[in-house]
Every structure is written in C-alpha cells, then in structure tokens.
Design a protein around this motif. Sequence first.
Motif: not given
Length: 69
Positions: A4-21
């Motif tokens: 779903s679009r919502l889960m795609s957004l959740v995945e994207f945000v998680a990926n950005v946060i983990v990548g930043y860390g």
Amino acid sequence: MKQSRLMSLVEFVANVIVGYGVAVVTQILIFPVFGLHTTLAQNLKMGAVFTVVSIARSYVLRRLFERFR
C-alpha cells in the motif's frame, strides 16, 4: 500482493532514519582512522547532507527505471 502507499511511506521513512544513523555512526568510527577529527555536530550535519543526496539518488533512479520499464 502489492504494498500500500502508506506502507511504502513507512518503509521509506524507516530507510531514511536507519540510513542517517548508519552514516553518522560510520563517520564517527571511520574518520579518526584517516586522521579526520570532527565534532558530533559536524558528523550530524554531514550525515544530513549524505542523507539528502541519497534520497535524491534513489528518487532519480526510481524514476529512470519506471520510465524504461
């Protein structure tokens, strides 16, 4: 099953946060090996720059692949 679009957004945000860390921790661990000494604030700012570049790269690649699909 499609994501779903919502889960795609959740995945994207998680990926950005983990990548930043990962970027910040890697800088803290690796920079001193090369004689580069930075403050935590500098590492956080550089991590932010790397994150923005990574987001832009991902977006451009996704659009290119979608175009040539």
